[in-house]
Design an enzyme around this catalytic site. Structure first.
Site, PDB file in Angstrom:
ATOM      1  N   GLY A  22     -11.289  39.342  -9.979  1.00  0.00           N
ATOM      2  CA  GLY A  22     -10.694  39.010  -8.694  1.00  0.00           C
ATOM      3  C   GLY A  22     -10.171  40.240  -7.980  1.00  0.00           C
ATOM      4  O   GLY A  22      -9.998  41.308  -8.571  1.00  0.00           O
ATOM      5  N   ASN A  23      -9.886  40.080  -6.696  1.00  0.00           N
ATOM      6  CA  ASN A  23      -9.434  41.205  -5.872  1.00  0.00           C
ATOM      7  C   ASN A  23      -8.144  41.826  -6.391  1.00  0.00           C
ATOM      8  O   ASN A  23      -8.001  43.048  -6.420  1.00  0.00           O
ATOM      9  CB  ASN A  23      -9.217  40.736  -4.429  1.00  0.00           C
ATOM     10  CG  ASN A  23     -10.503  40.344  -3.735  1.00  0.00           C
ATOM     11  OD1 ASN A  23     -11.572  40.867  -4.039  1.00  0.00           O
ATOM     12  ND2 ASN A  23     -10.407  39.422  -2.792  1.00  0.00           N
ATOM     13  N   ASP A  65       6.309  33.697  -8.093  1.00  0.00           N
ATOM     14  CA  ASP A  65       5.732  32.560  -7.386  1.00  0.00           C
ATOM     15  C   ASP A  65       5.779  32.832  -5.888  1.00  0.00           C
ATOM     16  O   ASP A  65       6.860  32.949  -5.306  1.00  0.00           O
ATOM     17  CB  ASP A  65       6.518  31.294  -7.734  1.00  0.00           C
ATOM     18  CG  ASP A  65       5.908  30.038  -7.137  1.00  0.00           C
ATOM     19  OD1 ASP A  65       4.991  30.147  -6.292  1.00  0.00           O
ATOM     20  OD2 ASP A  65       6.351  28.935  -7.507  1.00  0.00           O
ATOM     21  N   TYR A 159      -6.726  27.675   6.149  1.00  0.00           N
ATOM     22  CA  TYR A 159      -7.101  29.031   5.741  1.00  0.00           C
ATOM     23  C   TYR A 159      -7.345  29.905   6.961  1.00  0.00           C
ATOM     24  O   TYR A 159      -6.830  31.021   7.058  1.00  0.00           O
ATOM     25  CB  TYR A 159      -8.354  28.972   4.870  1.00  0.00           C
ATOM     26  CG  TYR A 159      -8.718  30.280   4.213  1.00  0.00           C
ATOM     27  CD1 TYR A 159      -8.031  30.728   3.094  1.00  0.00           C
ATOM     28  CD2 TYR A 159      -9.765  31.058   4.692  1.00  0.00           C
ATOM     29  CE1 TYR A 159      -8.370  31.924   2.470  1.00  0.00           C
ATOM     30  CE2 TYR A 159     -10.116  32.256   4.080  1.00  0.00           C
ATOM     31  CZ  TYR A 159      -9.412  32.683   2.970  1.00  0.00           C
ATOM     32  OH  TYR A 159      -9.746  33.868   2.359  1.00  0.00           O
ATOM     33  N   PRO A 195     -13.952  35.047  -8.510  1.00  0.00           N
ATOM     34  CA  PRO A 195     -13.666  33.705  -9.035  1.00  0.00           C
ATOM     35  C   PRO A 195     -13.054  32.778  -7.984  1.00  0.00           C
ATOM     36  O   PRO A 195     -13.408  31.599  -7.899  1.00  0.00           O
ATOM     37  CB  PRO A 195     -12.675  33.978 -10.177  1.00  0.00           C
ATOM     38  CG  PRO A 195     -13.008  35.361 -10.627  1.00  0.00           C
ATOM     39  CD  PRO A 195     -13.387  36.100  -9.381  1.00  0.00           C
ATOM     40  N   MET A 196     -12.146  33.303  -7.162  1.00  0.00           N
ATOM     41  CA  MET A 196     -11.511  32.460  -6.147  1.00  0.00           C
ATOM     42  C   MET A 196     -12.515  31.978  -5.106  1.00  0.00           C
ATOM     43  O   MET A 196     -12.491  30.826  -4.680  1.00  0.00           O
ATOM     44  CB  MET A 196     -10.373  33.232  -5.462  1.00  0.00           C
ATOM     45  CG  MET A 196      -9.574  32.407  -4.462  1.00  0.00           C
ATOM     46  SD  MET A 196     -10.131  32.687  -2.772  1.00  0.00           S
ATOM     47  CE  MET A 196      -8.850  31.855  -1.854  1.00  0.00           C
ATOM     48  N   ARG A 203     -16.464  24.304  -8.480  1.00  0.00           N
ATOM     49  CA  ARG A 203     -15.682  23.156  -8.941  1.00  0.00           C
ATOM     50  C   ARG A 203     -15.538  22.092  -7.857  1.00  0.00           C
ATOM     51  O   ARG A 203     -15.548  20.896  -8.141  1.00  0.00           O
ATOM     52  CB  ARG A 203     -14.296  23.629  -9.401  1.00  0.00           C
ATOM     53  CG  ARG A 203     -14.320  24.476 -10.669  1.00  0.00           C
ATOM     54  CD  ARG A 203     -12.913  24.727 -11.205  1.00  0.00           C
ATOM     55  NE  ARG A 203     -12.135  25.578 -10.330  1.00  0.00           N
ATOM     56  CZ  ARG A 203     -12.127  26.909 -10.393  1.00  0.00           C
ATOM     57  NH1 ARG A 203     -12.866  27.546 -11.298  1.00  0.00           N
ATOM     58  NH2 ARG A 203     -11.372  27.624  -9.577  1.00  0.00           N
TER      59      ARG A 203
END
Length: 263
Positions: A22-23, A65, A159, A195-196, A203
């Site tokens: 991932g980034n 978080d 987004y 992956p993101m 999925r």
């Protein structure tokens, strides 16, 4: 050693489940390779610890978080406590489909609030707590990951709007903090093989990874191949380094020429 003796915190240094890198993880590794001391922050502590292990050069992990201001403030305070200063804040957290994003006629209030909290509010809150440190130092670099979706056609409302807002906030922070020697820039990744970006769609749609990847590859002008997290990481490294010392308020596309197609 372009970041020798610099300190950096990467919010979102872990990564989503899936193939490849991932980034955030790639950026942590590149920063450490170039001499930076990196605090790898992520809500998934185990993933952040794996990033720190891969990065080396004294990189450490912390749980943070992005949806909680106090958590972000504590992570930034830990970087300062540990190293006495904060040279680079890199906000790498984002979500779309995983947060329930949808077209404007289908978006729910809960999904919109969730995506906005992660993509935009978390960035604002992280900057809120980094700025006083950097102003006292009279120098610092703030980076984030927006998206080419901010300026091109994209079907999901939360987004797109949050990533566009990140550009506006970047410009505001750059303008208001230039007298303090603080630079603020954002990166606009295009279609990336992370992956993101890919595995989340696998999925969500039930299609194979090969099928999703091939569809995305076909849309990229440069070699008809998606970019990787290392392309984003190298852009972040440049913007964090003194090589970009006269660059601020910029939204840098890393997209294989995709935005050129729309002018």
């Amino acid at each position: 050693m372009r970041l020798k003796d610099k300190t950096a915190i990467i919010i979102g240094a872990g990564q989503s489940p899936g193939e490849g890198t991932g980034n955030g993880r790639a950026t942590a590794i590149r920063f450490a390779q170039e001499g930076a001391l990196v605090l790898c922050a992520d809500r998934d502590l185990a993933s952040a610890e794996e990033t720190a292990r891969l990065a080396g050069n004294g990189a450490v992990a912390i749980e943070a978080d992005a949806m909680r201001e106090a958590s972000l403030a504590a992570a930034i305070a830990e970087a300062v406590r540990r190293w006495g200063r904060l040279d680079i804040l890199h906000y790498n957290v984002g979500m779309s489909l995983a947060g329930g994003d949808a077209p404007p006629t289908e978006i729910t209030e809960e999904a919109f609030d969730r995506v906005t909290a992660v993509n935009l509010r978390g960035f604002v809150m992280a900057v809120k707590h980094a700025l006083p440190v950097m102003r006292q130092q009279q120098e610092g670099v703030i980076l984030s990951i927006s998206s080419a979706a901010a300026v091109e056609s994209y079907p999901y409302v939360a987004y797109k709007t949050t990533k566009a807002a990140m550009i506006a906030f970047t410009e505001q922070v750059a303008n208001q903090n230039a007298p303090h020697g603080i630079r603020c820039n954002t990166i606009l990744p295009g279609l990336m093989d992370t992956p993101m970006a890919v595995d989340t769609r696998v999925r969500h749609t039930g299609r194979s990874r090969a099928e999703v990847a091939a569809e995305r590859d076909a849309k990229v002008p440069l070699r008809r191949k998606m970019g990787t997290a290392w392309d984003v990481a190298n852009a972040a490294l440049f913007l964090a380094s003194e090589e970009a010392g006269f660059i601020t308020g910029v939204a840098l596309p890393v997209d294989g020429g995709r935005l050129v197609q729309i002018g």
